[in-house]
Design a protein around this motif. Structure first.
Motif, short mmCIF file in Angstrom:
data_model
loop_
_atom_site.label_atom_id
_atom_site.label_comp_id
_atom_site.label_asym_id
_atom_site.label_seq_id
_atom_site.Cartn_x
_atom_site.Cartn_y
_atom_site.Cartn_z
N ASN A 137 0.76 -1.33 0.05
CA ASN A 137 -0.05 0.07 -0.16
C ASN A 137 0.93 1.37 0.08
O ASN A 137 0.05 2.37 -0.13
CB ASN A 137 -1.02 0.04 1.19
CG ASN A 137 -1.91 -1.12 1.10
OD1 ASN A 137 -2.53 -1.43 0.12
ND2 ASN A 137 -2.36 -1.62 1.98
N TRP A 138 2.08 1.17 0.31
CA TRP A 138 2.96 2.52 0.14
C TRP A 138 3.75 2.39 -1.05
O TRP A 138 4.17 3.41 -1.66
CB TRP A 138 3.89 2.16 1.41
CG TRP A 138 3.16 2.46 2.93
CD1 TRP A 138 1.86 2.43 3.08
CD2 TRP A 138 3.83 2.23 4.10
NE1 TRP A 138 1.79 2.41 4.35
CE2 TRP A 138 3.13 2.23 5.15
CE3 TRP A 138 5.35 2.02 4.41
CZ2 TRP A 138 3.31 2.49 6.36
CZ3 TRP A 138 5.56 1.93 5.85
CH2 TRP A 138 4.59 2.35 6.65
N ILE A 139 4.34 1.14 -1.56
CA ILE A 139 5.15 1.30 -2.59
C ILE A 139 4.35 1.22 -4.05
O ILE A 139 3.54 0.50 -4.23
CB ILE A 139 6.21 0.04 -2.68
CG1 ILE A 139 6.70 -0.16 -1.32
CG2 ILE A 139 6.84 -0.11 -3.62
CD1 ILE A 139 7.81 1.18 -0.98
N ASP A 140 5.10 2.20 -4.99
CA ASP A 140 4.42 2.28 -6.22
C ASP A 140 5.23 1.38 -7.25
O ASP A 140 4.46 1.07 -8.09
CB ASP A 140 4.78 3.63 -6.83
CG ASP A 140 3.77 4.69 -5.99
OD1 ASP A 140 2.64 4.99 -6.50
OD2 ASP A 140 4.49 5.28 -5.00
N PHE A 141 6.36 1.09 -7.13
CA PHE A 141 7.18 0.57 -8.07
C PHE A 141 8.32 -0.48 -7.49
O PHE A 141 9.09 0.07 -6.76
CB PHE A 141 7.78 1.72 -9.24
CG PHE A 141 8.35 0.88 -10.35
CD1 PHE A 141 7.60 0.62 -11.45
CD2 PHE A 141 9.62 0.59 -10.39
CE1 PHE A 141 8.25 -0.24 -12.53
CE2 PHE A 141 10.36 -0.12 -11.45
CZ PHE A 141 9.49 -0.42 -12.67
N GLN A 160 -3.10 9.78 -13.09
CA GLN A 160 -3.39 8.43 -12.28
C GLN A 160 -2.68 8.78 -10.97
O GLN A 160 -1.49 9.24 -10.98
CB GLN A 160 -2.46 7.30 -12.72
CG GLN A 160 -2.55 6.13 -11.94
CD GLN A 160 -2.02 4.63 -12.85
OE1 GLN A 160 -2.12 4.75 -13.96
NE2 GLN A 160 -1.30 4.36 -12.01
N PRO A 161 -3.53 8.43 -9.72
CA PRO A 161 -2.90 8.77 -8.46
C PRO A 161 -1.69 7.82 -8.01
O PRO A 161 -1.97 6.75 -8.31
CB PRO A 161 -4.02 8.74 -7.44
CG PRO A 161 -5.30 8.40 -8.50
CD PRO A 161 -4.70 8.24 -9.81
N ALA A 162 -0.69 8.60 -7.48
CA ALA A 162 0.27 7.62 -6.88
C ALA A 162 -0.18 7.11 -5.69
O ALA A 162 -1.34 7.59 -5.09
CB ALA A 162 1.56 8.80 -6.80
#
Length: 131
Positions: A77-81, A110-112
């Motif tokens: 839930n915290w990491i995008d990539f 698009q929301p991060a």
């Protein structure tokens, strides 16, 4: 192929970008203070690499890039990539292309993760005595 760019300007803490091109910012190294300083200077999107994970998001979209897959899996839930996939067989060109596509998607609205989670934090560096 490596491309080299000239540094166009070195900005003081809180100074806005004036020159097009590569600008360096002199700011404290604290995660949130540094990210806030980038936003104040004119950054519209921040790519933040992390080895431990952090949920913060500064006033602009803050893309969290994990350096390892266990972190990305543990803090979904915290990491995008997940850049750690490079160590499990993904090639650097593949990973780079995927990251570029994600960055363009976030730049396009698009929301991060920080935005989806409602994290829009702010931290200002203060020199001198604090009472």
């Amino acid at each position: 192929r490596v491309l080299f760019r000239s540094v166009m300007d070195v900005l003081a803490y809180g100074e806005r970008v004036k020159a097009k091109g590569l600008n360096l910012l002199s700011a404290p190294g604290n995660d949130l203070v540094a990210s806030t300083a980038l936003a104040v200077s004119g950054a519209q999107l921040i790519l933040f690499s992390t080895g431990r994970g952090t949920p913060f998001g500064c006033p602009v979209p803050t893309i969290k890039i994990s350096s390892n897959t266990p972190l990305a899996q543990h803090k979904k839930n915290w990491i995008d990539f997940d850049a750690g996939r490079l160590l499990s067989g993904m090639t650097l060109p593949q990973l780079g292309q995927e990251l570029m596509e994600y960055v363009l998607a976030v730049a396009g609205g698009q929301p991060a993760r920080n935005e989806r989670n409602g994290f829009h934090d702010l931290a200002i560096f203060k020199q001198g005595v604090t009472l």
